[in-house]
Write an enzyme that holds these catalytic residues in place. Sequence first.
Site, PDB file in Angstrom:
ATOM      1  N   HIS A 167       0.917  -1.168   0.100  1.00 45.14           N
ATOM      2  CA  HIS A 167       0.000   0.026  -0.211  1.00 45.14           C
ATOM      3  C   HIS A 167       0.889   1.428   0.010  1.00 45.14           C
ATOM      4  CE1 HIS A 167      -4.079  -1.782   1.432  1.00 45.14           C
ATOM      5  NE2 HIS A 167      -4.074  -1.333   0.369  1.00 45.14           N
ATOM      6  N   ARG A 262     -11.256  -5.224  -9.831  1.00 44.64           N
ATOM      7  CA  ARG A 262     -11.206  -6.476  -8.949  1.00 44.64           C
ATOM      8  C   ARG A 262     -12.248  -6.865  -7.985  1.00 44.64           C
ATOM      9  NH1 ARG A 262      -5.619  -3.672  -8.780  1.00 44.64           N
ATOM     10  NH2 ARG A 262      -4.093  -5.122  -9.131  1.00 44.64           N
ATOM     11  N   ARG A 298     -13.508  -8.455 -13.621  1.00 43.56           N
ATOM     12  CA  ARG A 298     -12.638  -9.636 -13.422  1.00 43.56           C
ATOM     13  C   ARG A 298     -13.611 -10.369 -12.182  1.00 43.56           C
ATOM     14  NH1 ARG A 298      -6.792  -9.511 -10.936  1.00 43.56           N
ATOM     15  NH2 ARG A 298      -7.792  -9.280  -9.037  1.00 43.56           N
ATOM     16  N   GLU A 387      -1.129 -14.295 -16.170  1.00 41.99           N
ATOM     17  CA  GLU A 387      -0.474 -13.907 -15.065  1.00 41.99           C
ATOM     18  C   GLU A 387       0.265 -15.123 -14.670  1.00 41.99           C
ATOM     19  OE1 GLU A 387      -2.987 -11.984 -12.270  1.00 41.99           O
ATOM     20  OE2 GLU A 387      -4.466 -13.618 -12.552  1.00 41.99           O
ATOM     21  N   ASN A 410       1.808  -8.023 -12.256  1.00 47.17           N
ATOM     22  CA  ASN A 410       2.347  -8.249 -10.727  1.00 47.17           C
ATOM     23  C   ASN A 410       2.331  -9.797 -10.332  1.00 47.17           C
ATOM     24  OD1 ASN A 410       1.718  -5.435 -10.450  1.00 47.17           O
ATOM     25  ND2 ASN A 410      -0.483  -5.915  -9.685  1.00 47.17           N
ATOM     26  N   ASP A 411       1.534 -10.475 -10.837  1.00 43.67           N
ATOM     27  CA  ASP A 411       1.781 -11.918 -10.499  1.00 43.67           C
ATOM     28  C   ASP A 411       2.660 -12.643 -11.723  1.00 43.67           C
ATOM     29  OD1 ASP A 411       0.270 -12.917  -8.248  1.00 43.67           O
ATOM     30  OD2 ASP A 411      -1.551 -12.107  -9.205  1.00 43.67           O
ATOM     31  N   ARG A 421       5.510 -11.369  -4.200  1.00 40.49           N
ATOM     32  CA  ARG A 421       5.423 -10.043  -4.468  1.00 40.49           C
ATOM     33  C   ARG A 421       5.112  -9.181  -3.480  1.00 40.49           C
ATOM     34  NH1 ARG A 421      -0.570  -9.901  -7.277  1.00 40.49           N
ATOM     35  NH2 ARG A 421      -0.795  -7.750  -6.516  1.00 40.49           N
ATOM     36  N   CYS A 458      -2.805  -4.972 -17.362  1.00 43.21           N
ATOM     37  CA  CYS A 458      -3.321  -4.403 -16.096  1.00 43.21           C
ATOM     38  C   CYS A 458      -2.693  -4.481 -14.848  1.00 43.21           C
ATOM     39  CB  CYS A 458      -4.720  -4.873 -16.196  1.00 43.21           C
ATOM     40  SG  CYS A 458      -5.031  -6.672 -15.635  1.00 43.21           S
TER      41      CYS A 458
HETATM   42  C1  PEP Z   1      -1.663  -8.576 -11.489  1.00 42.06           C
HETATM   43  O1  PEP Z   1      -1.318  -9.818 -10.892  1.00 42.06           O
HETATM   44  O2  PEP Z   1      -0.721  -7.961 -12.201  1.00 42.06           O
HETATM   45  C2  PEP Z   1      -2.980  -8.093 -11.351  1.00 42.06           C
HETATM   46  C3  PEP Z   1      -3.168  -7.070 -11.906  1.00 42.06           C
HETATM   47  O3  PEP Z   1      -3.916  -8.844 -10.516  1.00 42.06           O
HETATM   48  P1  PEP Z   1      -3.882  -8.429  -8.921  1.00 42.06           P
HETATM   49  O4  PEP Z   1      -2.547  -7.315  -8.650  1.00 42.06           O
HETATM   50  O5  PEP Z   1      -5.119  -8.273  -8.512  1.00 42.06           O
HETATM   51  O6  PEP Z   1      -3.296  -9.993  -8.492  1.00 42.06           O
HETATM   52 MG    MG Z   2      -3.026 -11.066 -10.225  1.00 44.11          MG
END
Ligand code: PEP
Ligand code: MG
Length: 522
Positions: A167, A262, A298, A387, A410-411, A421, A458
């Site tokens: 955050h 989300r 999603r 991802e 991110n994933d 992460r 995204c």
């Molecule tokens: C990601 O994994 O990049 C993603 C957009 O989903 P989240 O951050 O909600 O896992």
């Molecule tokens: Mg993700």
Amino acid sequence: MRVADPLGEPASTPAPADPAAEAARIAPATQVVVGRLEALAETAGGEAATILITTAAMAGDPALVSQAEQLVTGEHLPAARAIYQAAEGFATMLAAAGGYMAERVRDIRDVRDRIVAELLGVEPPGVPELASPSVLVARDLAPADTAGLDPSKVLALVTEEGGPTSHTAILARALGIPAVVAVKGLLDFEAEALAVDGDTGVIELADPSAPVVAAAATGPIMWNGVGETADGHRVKVLGNVGSATDAQAAADAGAEGVGLFRTEFCYLDAPTEPTVAEQRAAYTAVLAPFRGKPVIVRTLDAGADKPLAFLSPEAEPNPALGVRGLRVAFDRPEIVDRQLEAIAGAAEDSGAEVSVMAPMVATPEEAAWFAERARAAGIARAGVMIEIPAAALAAREILDVVDFVSIGTNDLAQYTFAADRQLGAVAKLNDPWQPALLRLIALVGEAAKATGKPAGVCGEAAADPRLALVLAGLGLTSLSMNAAAVRAVGASLAATTRADCEKFAAAALATADPIAARSAVG
Ligand code: PEP
Ligand code: MG
């Protein structure tokens, strides 16, 4: 300027002479803290406001107050000690829940320290009043502290702990404050002045007598609201949202639609599965600002870092590699079917152009399974997230069975580098400029070109205005990000030709590390 570490544990003695009077001090002290946090929320706006309001709700939680009161009247503890112990009980429960819930431990401890300070009549911990523009140095900052930072006073933020998708990092980015997190040994280091580059993560000793400057001089960012390169190649600029507040902020920032809603963020605290009618109403509220515009909803991405009480799998040794995302639905398809029914209803109620996508898809077979259910629910466009590295490698075959894909960087980074992460210690590996990650993204871009179907990004990578150029050059057709990044990314695309984006992409792909990839884009 060094941010003080949190207050220590308050003493459990002396016992109060009048326990009832001592207990009666607790509720008013919590209300003072609630009031301060709500006032901060009013001036903050957007994602910061949402976090401050959640933190204020924690401070005013009647369960926290009554448990602390009981500790005063039953065990004769001083009020400050009682609130400390009661809050610790909540923190232990959240930590045991793990993942996303565990992230809130930091918030409850921040609330605890604010109430303790109020009861003891001392300055609350956290960010000091800054007389002049300064670089803030901290072990870690609570989201509430970060959200309250004044970007005209805080030139940069450097923390010893925390990960790049914490955050703190996301909020600092939203405020436009350069931030470098997970700097090991930072607090052992004495310096009078520092120069911080939030893009490269380089921190250097500076001359304390030199004039203080903020390199990223801010001014209003000019962008005409159409996502395209200087020569008119379309790359839609969309918003990432998890609540009606986020959606309004994205619309206000000029997002052309939503690239990632989300939905699980609506249900993090829900003890049981919300009914179809409840889900429909919740989604309609989020879609409302986007009547007539494209929105990608999603389906629930539960598990691992975002456990939902009504979807928790059996205890697993490695939750990030377990039954999470779409996998939860394979044994219980009725859950995804009810959600799809609610999404179809919300599409009708809001007038938004709704598509759906599934998280954590590994194979074309899983993608086809989801697309079939979405179409059966009457939703015209169905896609999946890329991802998991296997999905990037099979992007072509996945695009053959769905209408679009969207890359969750991110994933995708976490699984490509086998690096959690959330963990500061491996943050370097989760850098979205890592060439190995860019090569996987390139495969998806090529598959999009070959099939003529859209492929977006995204994850947080899309929020970096320079990386956005690389992503456009790799053939991605939309970029989705937090509201604060929308204009900067739109303006960056508008100032660059498609040929230059392609040149940057080729140059970044050819490097061996993230620093070289960044400098390849200049
Ligand atoms: C990601 O994994 O990049 C993603 C957009 O989903 P989240 O951050 O909600 O896992
Ligand atoms: Mg993700």
